[in-house]
Design an enzyme around this catalytic site. Structure first.
Site, PDB file in Angstrom:
ATOM      1  N   MET A 138     -37.601  12.793   7.083  1.00  0.00           N
ATOM      2  CA  MET A 138     -37.484  13.513   8.370  1.00  0.00           C
ATOM      3  C   MET A 138     -36.254  13.547   8.907  1.00  0.00           C
ATOM      4  SD  MET A 138     -39.339  15.346  10.424  1.00  0.00           S
ATOM      5  CE  MET A 138     -38.596  16.104  11.737  1.00  0.00           C
ATOM      6  N   GLU A 178     -32.522  16.573   3.885  1.00  0.00           N
ATOM      7  CA  GLU A 178     -32.696  16.279   5.383  1.00  0.00           C
ATOM      8  C   GLU A 178     -31.307  16.695   6.286  1.00  0.00           C
ATOM      9  OE1 GLU A 178     -35.731  16.024   6.033  1.00  0.00           O
ATOM     10  OE2 GLU A 178     -36.553  15.693   4.285  1.00  0.00           O
TER      11      GLU A 178
END
Ligand SMILES: [Zn+2]
Length: 881
Positions: free
Chosen positions: A270, A305
């Site tokens: 994330m 990411e």
């Protein structure tokens, strides 16, 4: 909530928020069961919203402890608080601050959304809507705020305290054994990018200076004792930061960049601003515990990411319908990075394999949806191959259509114009239309229309006139909710291949065709080429320039000629895949005559043997791709209806063994030549040699089991790295024998304390194509390493079984019953992982009637369960519709 009750959220209903939150001050006191969160929000009415609106903040399983406006506690009659919402019907008519106190139990949070504990580490996952499980908030990506976060914890339990942005203060709280850290992120961001981490962690670090002279402290945090496995991730980070400066002109914009690996994580990773949180599977690597494939995916996901910092964070999405704006674009960027770091054709082939197996199959089933969906009940179910992988293909086509220079100018314009905003696909495309001077309104259909287009191509050669005519037509089959399809804009890179390679392209009728690009934007197109000296073989969709199926009626002899002489590496690979696919589609139907397959096997075996002798050592990574046949699941999708997995599997196995036999004589010499000397190195060239060697090992196991088993045991014993050991295990699983069981046990013993390696061991067993596998999987669920609470374990064992074409689709339906029971059990604790698993049923409608009936029963059993999560109910409902 039952799915029937869940509202359908529609793109056309989008309205700007009535309220904005300019700053957020969070004060979080961490405790395993009783974490206190105090949020101070600076609110003002949004000029673009409805004046005088009530204030409605989102919540999810929250308990309100205290509430005040401008520092004064609010009377209970002035608001309503439920676990799902906090409503203030008459908020002040002026700007004001709202202070909200909530209390959380991170240890009890098994959904792994919001704040939870993973192996004694506090961490968060807020995308898409986890922040509302921490405090009441306007939890939507178009509300962007500047965050200041004070974290406090027991020092012994959580010596490391991290959040987004830069560290501005830290210290002890005298006499309490507690300490604190204050982080400030100057860049406004939506709540889904908020993150915190607290725990005892080791780290590796490195300084980095950006191209514009900014010093950044980089660090990768891992579980204590694992810092020795964090080096590759850090090295990948440095390389991708440099690459983004050089290729896209993007510099990093904070003083620190932290990556943290945790062991319980629903997704891969994330991109929280300045604090990326990763599934440890995508951070930890050393030669003993990570394969070449792991090294490559760590490099790709670290880059993915990091690249989000610009495509996702600095420019975010207006609403979740625009998810592909950040995901498709960022997948494209990470694919380009990996292509530059490794071999571009090999990377392209690997990506296309993934696209076909995951996205084409999604397009062909009941869960098909456009790259930009128009409605959803549960957004977590739209983190799909269509949004990610097809989303990336759309960007790739855009680049082909407008050219490299205009593409870069369009990207620059996008960064300049949309920086700091929550943007839309329309705003994005407008930048490229402006940069290229092209009208992209037809191209935009790629975002709206679901389904995989089919291109039908045929060619005619007029020897007397030296004229070649190429006819092209396109169509897209209906998908749920979209019965009628329009033509899409298809950039088709191509060449005409003659006896001595590519022929010159001379055409009067199409502006691009002379440069090797045809743009098919209508239902059909006919192109004439002049002065063509000989009958050519068309090589279409070079580099897989559009995510489409191609039907081109070339005989095996022509395809084999393309394989040996096409100048495009992708199409060389594709030519052999096409030969094998066609033969397997014919032979993979129940009761089909197997003689033509034997003829194809001979032709393919000869071609591959010659290729390996001449070329096998030139580019082993490419050769490994060439050797790998299309997977049985790809053949099932090509057949499309009345599929009998056993028949496909049998045909596939007979073709593979025949090819293996043809190569057997050549194998020992090649394998010896491919052996690497010296210690393991993860670079692309070494990995390519291992890949080809291990591809040959798999074929040997199939076509000469006794000899294959010897080779597997030998390789397992001699290997100094996981890649070769795992390949030995995987090849051995193809040989039913006592020796297989011994090797399985040896592997488990060697890696008893390595859960990530045992994931691979679980998966290798779950994939064994034999009826006893179901019982084996059930038994493995009792193994100490397995836990339904850990997403990686579930994906490895249960997800692995659901990907086992013949055993998940057992003729007695027990595979479906087993997986659906686990979905039901898992739904109580982790709905996201449960709904992903239920997605394994996405291709059930193409099966033969008996299996369809069993699959429908299993899906219906899930759908009938009371108190299903919205995630699982939504998938069950759409799969059955
Ligand atoms: Zn992403």
């Amino acid at each position: 909530m039952r799915n029937d009750d869940a509202p359908l959220i529609r793109l056309e209903d989008y309205r700007p928020s009535n309220w904005l939150i300019d700053t957020v001050d969070l004060d979080i006191s961490l405790h395993p069961q009783k974490t206190r969160v105090r949020a101070l929000l600076a609110l003002r009415a949004n000029p673009a919203g409805e004046p005088g609106s009530p204030l409605v903040l989102d919540g999810d399983e929250l308990a309100l402890k205290a509430l005040s406006i401008d520092g004064r506690p609010l009377d209970a009659s002035a608001y309503e608080a439920t676990p799902q919402a906090l409503t203030i019907p008459n908020p002040p008519p002026h700007d004001f601050t709202l202070t909200i106190e909530t209390e959380l139990d991170p240890s009890a949070n098994t959904k792994l959304m919001g704040l939870y504990r993973s192996s004694r580490v506090y961490c968060t996952q807020c995308e898409a809507d986890g922040f509302r499980r921490i405090t009441y908030f306007l939890d939507r990506p178009d509300v962007m705020s500047v965050y200041t976060v004070r974290l406090e914890a027991e020092k012994a339990e959580a010596p490391v305290l991290l959040s987004n942005g830069n560290l501005v203060a830290a210290g002890e709280i005298p006499g309490s054994g507690r300490h604190f850290a204050v982080w400030h992120d100057p860049h406004p961001k939506p709540a889904y990018l908020f993150a915190l981490v607290g725990g005892a962690l080791d780290h590796v670090r490195q300084d980095y200076v950006t191209a514009d002279g900014h010093k950044v402290e980089l660090a990768v945090y891992v579980e204590p004792g694992k810092a020795g496995r964090a080096g590759w991730a850090l090295d990948s980070l440095v390389r991708c930061m440099r690459w983004d400066e050089q290729v896209f002109g993007r510099n990093y914009d904070l003083d620190v960049f932290n990556v943290v690996a945790v062991s319980d994580f629903n997704m891969g990773a994330m991109e929280n601003k300045g604090l990326n949180i990763f599934n440890d599977k995508y951070v930890l690597a050393d030669p003993q515990t990570a394969t070449d494939g792991d090294y490559a995916s760590i490099e790709a996901i670290i880059a993915h990411e990091y690249f989000h910092n610009w495509t996702g964070n600095r420019i975010t999405c207006r609403d979740w319908f625009q998810l592909c704006l950040k995901e498709g674009l960022t997948v494209f960027r990470d694919q380009e990075f990996s292509s530059d770091e490794r071999s571009r054709p090999v990377k392209r082939i690997a990506d296309v394999r993934t696209l076909r197996s995951t996205q084409f199959s999604e397009d062909a089933g009941p869960l098909a949806h456009p790259v930009r969906p128009r409605a959803y009940k549960e957004i977590n179910n739209f983190y799909t191959p269509t949004v990610y992988e097809k989303g990336a293909e759309v960007i790739r086509m855009l680049k082909v259509l407008i050219g490299d220079d205009a593409f870069r100018q369009g990207m620059d314009l996008y960064f300049e114009r949309c920086d700091g905003t929550a943007a839309t696909i329309e705003a994005f495309l407008a930048c490229f239309a402006e940069a290229s001077g092209q009208d992209l309104s037809d191209f935009a259909r790629w975002y709206e229309q679901a389904g995989t287009p089919t291109i039908v191509a045929s060619g005619r050669y007029d020897a007397a006139a030296k004229r070649y005519t190429l006819d092209l037509a396109q169509s897209t089959p209906p998908t749920p909710g979209q019965p009628e399809k329009q033509p899409v804009v298809l950039p088709i890179r191509f060449g005409l291949v003659g006896a001595k390679g590519d022929l010159p392209l001379k055409t009067a009728s199409n502006a691009y065709a002379g440069d090797g690009l045809i743009v098919l934007d209508g239902a059909c197109l006919s192109l004439g080429f002049e002065d063509v000296p000989e009958a050519p073989i068309p090589s279409l969709l070079r580099g897989f320039s559009a995510p489409a199926r191609l039907e081109l009626d070339l005989g095996d002899a022509d395809l084999l000629r393309l394989f040996s002489s096409d100048s495009d590496s992708f199409n060389r690979w594709q030519a052999l895949q096409s030969v094998a696919t066609r033969a397997l589609v014919t032979a993979g139907k129940p009761g089909a005559d197997q003689k033509p397959l034997a003829a194809t096997a001979t032709a393919l075996g000869e071609a591959l043997d010659a290729f390996l002798k001449a070329d096998g050592l030139t580019d082993p990574a490419f050769a490994a791709q060439v050797l790998r046949l299309p997977a049985p699941a790809d053949i099932a999708r090509e057949i499309g209806k009345d599929v009998d997995p056993e028949a496909i599997f049998a045909a596939h196995r007979s073709l593979s063994s025949a090819i293996g036999k043809a190569l057997l004589g050549n194998m020992p010499g090649l394998s010896a030549a491919l052996a690497t000397s010296g210690p393991y190195r993860p670079d692309a060239a070494s990995a390519g040699r291992r890949a080809l060697r291990n591809e040959l090992l798999g074929l040997a196991a199939l076509c000469a089991p006794a000899k294959g088993a010897d080779l597997c045991e030998e390789q397992f014993g001699a290997a100094d790295n996981l890649t070769d050991r795992l390949a030995a295990l995987a090849a051995m699983t193809l040989i039913p024998s006592e020796r297989r069981e011994v090797l399985i046990a040896r592997f488990a013993e060697a890696y008893a304390n390595e859960p990530l390696v045992l994931d691979k061991w679980l998966m290798a067993q779950a994939l064994i194509p034999e009826p006893a596998t179901l019982d084996r999987v059930k038994k493995l669920m009792q193994h100490p390493v397995f836990s339904l609470g850990n997403p990686n374990r579930v994906r490895a064992l249960i997800g692995g079984f659901a990907a086992n074409l013949t055993q998940f689709n057992r003729p007695d339906g027990e595979g479906y019953g087993f997986v659906s029971d686990i979905v039901i059990a898992l739904d109580r604790t982790n709905p996201q992982v449960a709904s992903r698993l239920l997605g394994s049923f996405k291709s059930w409608r193409m099966l033969e009637p008996r299996r369809q009936r069993f699959a429908r029963e299993a899906l219906s059993t899930v759908a009938r369960m009371p108190n299903l999560s919205r995630d699982v109910a939504d998938i069950a409902e759409r799969a059955l519709a």
